[in-house]
Every structure is written in C-alpha cells, then in structure tokens.
Scaffold this active site. Structure first.
Site, PDB file in Angstrom:
ATOM      1  N   GLU A 155      83.455 -11.193  67.974  1.00  0.00           N
ATOM      2  CA  GLU A 155      83.833 -10.139  68.927  1.00  0.00           C
ATOM      3  C   GLU A 155      85.316 -10.248  69.285  1.00  0.00           C
ATOM      4  O   GLU A 155      86.020  -9.230  69.397  1.00  0.00           O
ATOM      5  CB  GLU A 155      82.987 -10.243  70.189  1.00  0.00           C
ATOM      6  N   SER A 241      91.665 -22.827  52.256  1.00  0.00           N
ATOM      7  CA  SER A 241      91.098 -21.562  51.784  1.00  0.00           C
ATOM      8  C   SER A 241      90.801 -21.569  50.295  1.00  0.00           C
ATOM      9  O   SER A 241      89.873 -20.896  49.842  1.00  0.00           O
ATOM     10  CB  SER A 241      92.047 -20.407  52.097  1.00  0.00           C
ATOM     11  N   HIS A 370      81.245 -11.682  54.415  1.00  0.00           N
ATOM     12  CA  HIS A 370      81.980 -12.852  53.941  1.00  0.00           C
ATOM     13  C   HIS A 370      82.974 -13.318  55.003  1.00  0.00           C
ATOM     14  O   HIS A 370      83.108 -14.505  55.277  1.00  0.00           O
ATOM     15  CB  HIS A 370      82.723 -12.544  52.647  1.00  0.00           C
ATOM     16  N   SER A 371      83.671 -12.384  55.596  1.00  0.00           N
ATOM     17  CA  SER A 371      84.611 -12.663  56.676  1.00  0.00           C
ATOM     18  C   SER A 371      84.827 -11.372  57.441  1.00  0.00           C
ATOM     19  O   SER A 371      84.232 -10.336  57.132  1.00  0.00           O
ATOM     20  CB  SER A 371      85.948 -13.184  56.117  1.00  0.00           C
TER      21      SER A 371
END
Length: 478
Positions: A155, A241, A370-371
C-alpha cells in the site's frame, strides 16, 4: 586477513601434495602385490550390472584412486560381455551389449512430501517431528506478520511513499518454517523473496521500514532498492537483484565452514527461474564435488516473472537435477509449514553430519504479482490466482492445525493482526522522518582512499545539483 588466507591456502595445498605422494606410494605397492594375485582379484568382482543408483556411490568412493592404464586389466571380468566392468577415471562402470538411451523423463514424477492437508489434518505416516506449542505459535505469528507487512508496504508503494516492493504472498511457509529449522550460526544467502527468514532471526519492523525508505538508519545507506535487506549481525547476506548470483558464494561459504570444522551450514534460496541460470549449475556441481555443507532451497512458485515453468524447463522440475549432479534432493509441499520445517531440519542434519549438499524443491504458487512493477493478470487468469489465494493459503492451513491443538483462537488472531499493522504504520512514520544519507555516502565504503575518477564524479554531481536544485530531492543532505 589476506595474509592469513594465503597461509591457509598454502597449508591446504601442502596437505594435498603430501596426501597425493602417499597415495602414489601406496599405488606402487598395490600394483606389485596385485600382479601375484591377479586371478584372485578377478573372482571377487561383482558379476551383476549395478542399478542406476549404484555407480554414483562407487564413483564417489573411488574418485581419488589411481586409474593408470596398466591397472585396467585387473578391473575387467571375463564372464560375458554384459558382465564386464572397467575402472574409468571417476569410478567403475559396467558394460552392456544392449544399446539403451536414458529416457528424457522418469515414468513417474517425483512425489511431493507433505505432513498436513489443507484442513490442517495430519497425514498418516508423515513422520511429523514433534513441535512445541511455543515454536508452532511463533511460526504462525511470524507468517501472519509477514502477510501484514506485505500488505502495508505494498500500500505504501502504491501511495508513492516508497519506490518499489516485492511480496511473499503464498510463500510465507517457505520463509518462516525454513528459518525455524535453522540456527543463528547458519549463513543465509537469500534471493529477494525471503524477508521472513530475516524476520524470524530478529530483524525488527523498524529495520524493515528503514531499508525500504532508504534513510540514514538503513544499513545499506540508501544505496539499494527497497526490499534489498541485509544484516551482518543476523548472518543474512544482502539481497542482490541479479538472479542466482548468490548460489556460488553460498557454496564457497559452506566450504569455508567445513574447513573450519564449524557446526553450521550455508543456506541459499532461489526461484524456479534461477535454475535456468548458469550459476545454478555451477553451484550444484561445485557443492557436490567439494562436498560442501550447503542447503539449496528452490521456491518453485510456477512463474519467473511472466515465464511459466512449462517454458522454463522440460525436466521433472528442479529436484531431479540434484541427482544429475550427485546431490541429495527432495520435493516438498511449500505451502505446508510443518513439512517445510521437517525437511529443512533433516537437510541441515545431513548437510552438517555428512558434510554434503542437499537440494530442496519447495512446490508453491506466487499469489502476488512479481513486484509492484508487474501486473500478473496480463499473463495468467485472475481466477487461478484467486483459487490459490483462497484454497491453498499456507497461513490458513497452519492456523487450522494449531487451532486443532487448542493453541490459537479467533480473538488471538484479531489482536495479532491489529497490533502488527499498528506497529508497521508507526515504523513507517518514523522511517519517513529520519534524515536521508548524505550525498558523500555514494562514494564511500569501497576504497580506503577514493581514486581520482570517483572524486571527479562526486565533484561533477555536486556541481550539477547546484545548477539544477529542483531536479534533486530536497531531503538529501549535500
């Protein structure tokens, strides 16, 4: 430290050289002795072709033994072509006159170990390790906390308060249960979907918030994207990453633990997509050959961003690949927290006790996108996502089990969720007020004395900010 490492390496090499000289001497004596007992030796060789499971053990036990050409005659039987064996470099192999190709896949898929069903009912003969009320409740509260943490930070990203976020929705059991089965001395090399491991080890909600907001209290000094956590104190290596790059270092760290005779192992996590990277294959082979005490945990959640497993590999998942490299492997229900706890605990005992690697394929489903940069409804049905969310939720499954044991209630559930959400909202407000790291931190912590090119870059950056102040955040100290 470098000098100490060099001395250790030289000592290690000297031991290998000495060991090799001893083996050569023994090989000469063995050759002289065997010449007089050639026929006796032949009668002792097995005349039955071993099963596929056999040669690996033979190869492992013989990999350092001599395979000189003049010794090969001793390794041949003369009782029919289908019963001959030859000591190739790496191990003794039986011959056959039948041309048979190994099938591309087994007739039956590797079965998936589980302990409780979706209703929290224990399965017969599951070999459930006795878990105390304290540990079980802590595992459940950790999974709920992780769920709430994902909701609040997701959020916050949607509100523009942080730049990026990755959730673990549907994979809470893999996170928390695996962490519960480890010790604090075990080294963790995560991918980016394992914040629950860090949560279990004691990383506070405020520390999570500090990292996601990249403030001055962030251990990475704001240099990393959100969710790229790390903690020296908790033996949790910083998230990177790039896919699967954590796997070879995990093997190296495990081998270091082995050399130092530590009662610990390395544990590394990756997704099904990571198994297509070269680092995965290099790491498994490295671990098998060096017999490193490392646990590989693959979160096979069905999707590598938008690439389904059907486009990822043709093998029976990931567990079967361990066998190809000579690594003990198992497939487990990643949505069953108790099965995950059992499996990782047993794997840790094997890794340390036998000084060998173990591969765990945890079957699950990535319920979240996924993101925050992804919309997974563009490549998979929304009703499929909802079915996994409602019917296969690992948090609900564990809750049903602890409620059956009388360890949990609806009142405790409501109180926990309200409390965690409040703590997180407070942590976010604090993190937002903490000053950002200074510009100078972009150029420190790599070189003892910054080289001329970095000094020049810093100078140019400061000049650019002075010329265009509106293009840079006002809350970043110069």
């Amino acid at each position: 430290m470098a000098g100490l490492g060099m001395r250790k390496s030289r000592n290690f090499i000297n031991r290998i050289i000495s060991s090799s000289q001893i083996h050569q001497s023994l090989g000469v004596l063995e050759h002289i002795h065997s010449a007089s007992s050639h026929r006796t030796h032949l009668s002792k060789f097995p005349t039955k072709i071993p099963t596929w499971g056999g040669p690996a053990a033979l190869s492992s036990s013989r990999r350092f033994e001599s395979t000189e050409a003049e010794k090969q005659a001793e390794c041949m039987t003369d009782i029919g072509d289908d019963n001959q064996m030859l000591d190739f470099p790496g191990g003794r192999i039986a011959f056959t006159s039948s041309m048979r190709f190994i099938p591309e896949s087994p007739e039956e898929r590797i079965r998936c170990y589980r302990v409780i069903d979706e209703e929290g009912r224990p399965l017969m003969d599951s070999g459930l390790t006795k878990i105390s009320e304290e540990v079980a409740v802590k595992m459940y509260t950790g999974m709920v906390t992780l769920q709430v943490l994902d909701t609040v930070f997701y959020e916050a990203q949607r509100q523009g308060r942080i730049s990026f976020y990755v959730t673990t929705i549907g994979e809470e059991a893999i996170n928390i249960a695996s962490a519960a089965a480890l010790t604090m001395d075990d080294l963790v090399f995560p991918q980016y979907r394992e914040p629950g491991v860090l949560l279990w080890r004691g990383f506070t909600l405020q520390e999570f918030a500090n990292q996601c907001f990249g403030n001055k209290a962030d251990y990475g000094k704001g240099r990393q994207m959100p969710i790229h956590y790390g903690s020296n104190k908790l033996n949790y290596f910083t998230v990177s990453s790039t896919i699967a790059t954590q796997l070879p270092p995990a093997v190296g760290a495990a081998y270091s633990l082995k050399m130092d005779k530590q009662d610990a192992c390395a544990v590394t996590y990756f997704g099904d997509g990571g198994s297509s990277e070269g680092d995965f294959h290099a790491a498994l082979n490295f671990a098998a050959v060096m017999e490193a005490p490392v646990i590989f945990i693959c979160r096979n959640n069905g999707w590598a961003i938008s690439t389904p497993t059907s486009d990822q590999f043709r093998s029976d998942g990931v567990a079967i690949r361990g066998q190809a490299y000579g690594v003990k492997s198992i497939r487990v229900d990643g949505n069953d927290a108790l099965a995950m706890y059992n499996t990782v605990r047993a794997a840790r005992e094997m890794a340390i006790g036998e000084q060998k690697p173990v591969l765990i394929e945890a079957m699950t489903y990535r319920v979240g996108h996924h993101s925050t940069s992804d919309d997974s409804t563009k490549y998979r049905p929304a009703n499929e996502i909802e079915w996994w969310r409602m019917q296969k939720d690992p948090v609900n499954r564990l809750r049903k089990w602890i409620e059956r044991n009388g360890w949990w209630s609806s009142e405790a559930e409501s109180e926990l969720r309200i409390d965690v959400r409040k703590q997180l909202l407070d942590a976010i407000q604090v993190a937002e007020r903490v000053e950002k790291p200074p510009i100078a931190d972009l150029f420190t912590d790599v070189y003892d004395v910054p080289p001329s090119n970095l000094r020049e870059q810093e100078k140019l950056l400061r000049e650019t900010i002075e010329r265009h102040p509106r293009d840079y955040p006002e809350d970043v100290p110069l």
